[in-house]
Design a protein around this motif. Structure first.
Motif, mmCIF file in Angstrom:
data_model
loop_
_atom_site.group_PDB
_atom_site.id
_atom_site.type_symbol
_atom_site.label_atom_id
_atom_site.label_comp_id
_atom_site.label_asym_id
_atom_site.label_seq_id
_atom_site.Cartn_x
_atom_site.Cartn_y
_atom_site.Cartn_z
ATOM 1 N N GLU A 183 4.204 -9.153 7.781
ATOM 2 C CA GLU A 183 3.678 -10.208 6.917
ATOM 3 C C GLU A 183 2.317 -10.689 7.398
ATOM 4 O O GLU A 183 1.418 -10.978 6.580
ATOM 5 C CB GLU A 183 4.672 -11.367 6.841
ATOM 6 N N GLU A 184 2.132 -10.777 8.706
ATOM 7 C CA GLU A 184 0.820 -11.151 9.242
ATOM 8 C C GLU A 184 -0.245 -10.158 8.786
ATOM 9 O O GLU A 184 -1.346 -10.541 8.378
ATOM 10 C CB GLU A 184 0.871 -11.189 10.770
ATOM 11 N N GLY A 185 0.093 -8.863 8.876
ATOM 12 C CA GLY A 185 -0.861 -7.845 8.468
ATOM 13 C C GLY A 185 -1.127 -7.841 6.977
ATOM 14 O O GLY A 185 -2.263 -7.585 6.536
ATOM 15 N N ALA A 186 -0.098 -8.124 6.186
ATOM 16 C CA ALA A 186 -0.260 -8.160 4.735
ATOM 17 C C ALA A 186 -0.965 -9.424 4.277
ATOM 18 O O ALA A 186 -1.476 -9.492 3.151
ATOM 19 C CB ALA A 186 1.093 -8.048 4.047
ATOM 20 N N GLY A 187 -0.994 -10.435 5.131
ATOM 21 C CA GLY A 187 -1.664 -11.685 4.796
ATOM 22 C C GLY A 187 -0.881 -12.564 3.851
ATOM 23 O O GLY A 187 -1.439 -13.473 3.233
ATOM 24 N N GLN A 188 0.433 -12.348 3.745
ATOM 25 C CA GLN A 188 1.257 -13.157 2.860
ATOM 26 C C GLN A 188 2.730 -12.908 3.177
ATOM 27 O O GLN A 188 3.077 -11.965 3.880
ATOM 28 C CB GLN A 188 0.988 -12.805 1.399
ATOM 29 N N LYS A 189 3.574 -13.762 2.656
ATOM 30 C CA LYS A 189 5.006 -13.562 2.775
ATOM 31 C C LYS A 189 5.432 -12.380 1.912
ATOM 32 O O LYS A 189 4.885 -12.152 0.831
ATOM 33 C CB LYS A 189 5.769 -14.820 2.345
ATOM 34 N N VAL A 199 -1.775 -2.522 12.261
ATOM 35 C CA VAL A 199 -1.434 -1.266 11.603
ATOM 36 C C VAL A 199 -1.169 -1.515 10.117
ATOM 37 O O VAL A 199 -1.651 -0.776 9.248
ATOM 38 C CB VAL A 199 -0.211 -0.604 12.270
ATOM 39 N N THR A 200 -0.419 -2.562 9.813
ATOM 40 C CA THR A 200 -0.137 -2.901 8.419
ATOM 41 C C THR A 200 -1.426 -3.155 7.660
ATOM 42 O O THR A 200 -1.640 -2.615 6.556
ATOM 43 C CB THR A 200 0.758 -4.153 8.344
ATOM 44 N N ARG A 201 -2.284 -3.955 8.225
ATOM 45 C CA ARG A 201 -3.541 -4.287 7.568
ATOM 46 C C ARG A 201 -4.392 -3.037 7.321
ATOM 47 O O ARG A 201 -4.967 -2.857 6.245
ATOM 48 C CB ARG A 201 -4.312 -5.297 8.433
ATOM 49 N N ASP A 202 -4.451 -2.149 8.309
ATOM 50 C CA ASP A 202 -5.292 -0.951 8.174
ATOM 51 C C ASP A 202 -4.688 0.056 7.197
ATOM 52 O O ASP A 202 -5.400 0.619 6.353
ATOM 53 C CB ASP A 202 -5.486 -0.295 9.543
ATOM 54 N N ASP A 205 2.099 5.201 0.087
ATOM 55 C CA ASP A 205 2.931 4.464 -0.856
ATOM 56 C C ASP A 205 3.962 3.591 -0.147
ATOM 57 O O ASP A 205 4.404 2.581 -0.698
ATOM 58 C CB ASP A 205 3.656 5.449 -1.780
ATOM 59 N N MET A 206 4.360 4.013 1.041
ATOM 60 C CA MET A 206 5.385 3.282 1.795
ATOM 61 C C MET A 206 4.919 3.097 3.228
ATOM 62 O O MET A 206 4.292 3.979 3.813
ATOM 63 C CB MET A 206 6.718 4.043 1.787
ATOM 64 N N MET A 207 5.258 1.939 3.798
ATOM 65 C CA MET A 207 5.059 1.693 5.219
ATOM 66 C C MET A 207 6.415 1.365 5.816
ATOM 67 O O MET A 207 7.049 0.373 5.435
ATOM 68 C CB MET A 207 4.077 0.542 5.440
#
Length: 490
Positions: free
Chosen positions: A271-277, A228-231, A238-240
């Motif tokens: 963080e997994e979805g964003a691909g970074q810390k 969900v974060t990645r998509d 603007d906010m998740m």
């Protein structure tokens, strides 16, 4: 107006911090529990906290597991006059108690069940009391309803900017064309459709927007938070915001062991979805067991946090900002007024300029440098993003802890002490003008909602209980009839 009166008004408007804001902030800081008075704490230093409405419209046309509203919420009818009157009363009280500006949520059941004119009137009442309102919705409404809210009868915009928070997750039942979604990915077309309405609103009528995406997290969908974060990162939100489920509200809809989902678990998935810390420790709203937040600039696929807790220079700039700019209102302020505010603040503290400029350059560097930012801007993939986790508490813990707090008694067992600490540092308040008090949202949902709903059922009884639910009756928007639902007696 006399020239001296105009000059006094201009001087007051351009003060870096309004006097009433400073009084409210100092009071908020004084009232915080000692454990929350940390260098990274924003409550009482930069912000008063968020606010929400209650008892103004309870009905919803979706069913969710879990649902934080009391079991009989759908037995109270939508009444626009009641909504506007109660919202106005609550906002007037908040302005008196918490100062001239804050963020406030227009929340209850489903906001789009309000007639559009009443929805707009409620937002105007909130703005009239210095609140920056956000309408909380499941997002299952059409573009015409949005237009009916934003535009008046002559087609002129009532607002220059609107804020909406749309809740999408696979725990919700009854959405048009996704009545019973099995996975989160099935909802992506609906997430995109909702966000596109506001792109169209800007294009068609020049009204800008701030959009938040909300998602409840339980053991059944926690492993989908990363996708969900990645998509959603690729959509114009603007906010998740993610909310680990708690045992609050309608206990008939508690289907899982919510204790299996923690703030840390959800943040790791984000963080997994964003691909970074996503570093968050540099700032804090309230208690870290309740809230976790980070804000940054996203350029292309890179998220650059505004503050890196591992960078001493960032923390030094943060401290200067909080000491000298904390409480300054930046949102919904005319550019000319805001410019003078900043100049006045820097004139008193010129030493702040180098550290703040240095912070700006570090953020640019983290975002890929000037070239990276320009590339992202050309690709229309540049903007600020906020990640949030809000963790509510179980009603069985809140009720006894709150009862003791009302008597000035501190609990003795570990769970009660923790609950009282979190309630004391709560950043999300609801107002009760009749009782002259503010209450934390967890208390509202756990303790007060069931009591209030008894009175509201008498004040606003359903008319023709066997009739189908009428969705979004605006007077302008086409009325949609949904099938009558079979209800279970509480």
């Amino acid at each position: 107006m006399k020239i001296t009166t105009a000059l006094r008004a201009f001087e007051l408007d351009t003060r870096p911090v309004y006097p009433l804001s400073r009084v409210a902030l100092d009071k908020r800081w004084k009232e915080l529990p000692e454990h929350a008075k940390t260098p990274n704490q924003l409550l009482g230093r930069s912000a008063i906290g968020c606010e929400g409405t209650h008892g103004v419209f309870l009905k919803c046309d979706l069913t969710c597991s879990p649902c934080y509203h009391a079991a009989d919420a759908n037995k109270v009818r939508i009444d626009g006059n009641h909504t506007v009157a109660r919202v106005t009363e609550q906002m007037e009280y908040l302005r008196r108690i918490r100062g001239p500006r804050a963020h406030a949520q227009l929340i209850g059941g489903e906001v789009s069940l309000l007639p559009a004119a009443d929805h707009a009137a409620a937002l105007l009442a909130m703005r009239g009391n210095g609140r920056e309102p956000m309408s909380m919705t499941h997002g299952d409404f059409d573009y015409q309803y949005l237009l009916d809210v934003v535009l008046d009868e002559q087609g002129n915009a009532r607002f220059t900017k609107v804020s909406f928070a749309a809740h999408f997750d696979s725990l919700m039942r009854g959405r048009r064309d996704a009545v019973r979604p099995r996975t989160e990915v099935e909802l992506n077309p609906f997430r995109e459709k909702f966000a596109r309405m506001f792109i169209d609103l800007k294009r068609d009528h020049g009204v800008s927007s701030y959009l938040a995406h909300n998602m409840t997290v339980t053991p059944s969908n926690v492993d989908q938070v990363s996708s969900v974060t990645r998509d959603v990162l690729e959509m114009p939100y603007d906010m998740m915001s993610f909310q680990p489920a708690a045992f609050i509200g309608d206990d008939r809809r508690w289907k899982e062991d919510f204790d299996d989902v923690t703030v840390d678990t959800v943040w790791e998935r984000i963080e997994e979805g964003a691909g970074q810390k996503l570093p968050w420790q540099a700032t804090q709203f309230g208690d870290p067991r309740c809230n976790r937040t980070t804000v940054g600039l996203r350029a292309g696929g890179v998220f650059a946090p505004l503050l890196d807790p591992a960078e001493p220079k960032d923390l030094a700039a943060r401290d200067r900002f909080l000491d000298h700019f904390g409480g300054m209102i930046f949102g919904d302020v005319p550019v000319r007024i805001l410019t003078v505010k900043i100049i006045r603040a820097l004139a008193v503290h010129p030493g702040d300029v180098p550290p703040l400029v240095g912070l700006l350059w570090r953020v640019i560097g983290r975002a890929g440098g000037v070239r990276g930012i320009l590339r992202a801007a050309r690709a229309k993939r540049l903007g600020f993003k906020t990640f949030v986790v809000h963790s509510f508490m179980d009603a069985s813990d809140v009720a006894p802890a709150w009862e003791l707090m009302q008597s000035g008694i501190t609990g003795t067992d570990a769970k009660t002490i923790e609950t009282q600490e979190r309630l004391g540092a709560c950043m999300y308040a609801m107002s009760h003008p009749g009782d002259d008090r503010l209450v934390p949202a967890c208390v509202q949902h756990s303790v007060l909602d069931p009591i209030e709903n008894i009175g509201l059922r008498k004040l606003l009884p359903l008319i023709g209980a066997a009739r189908s639910v009428v969705a979004r009756p605006s007077g302008l928007t086409k009325v949609r009839q949904t099938r009558a639902r079979t209800t279970t007696q509480a």
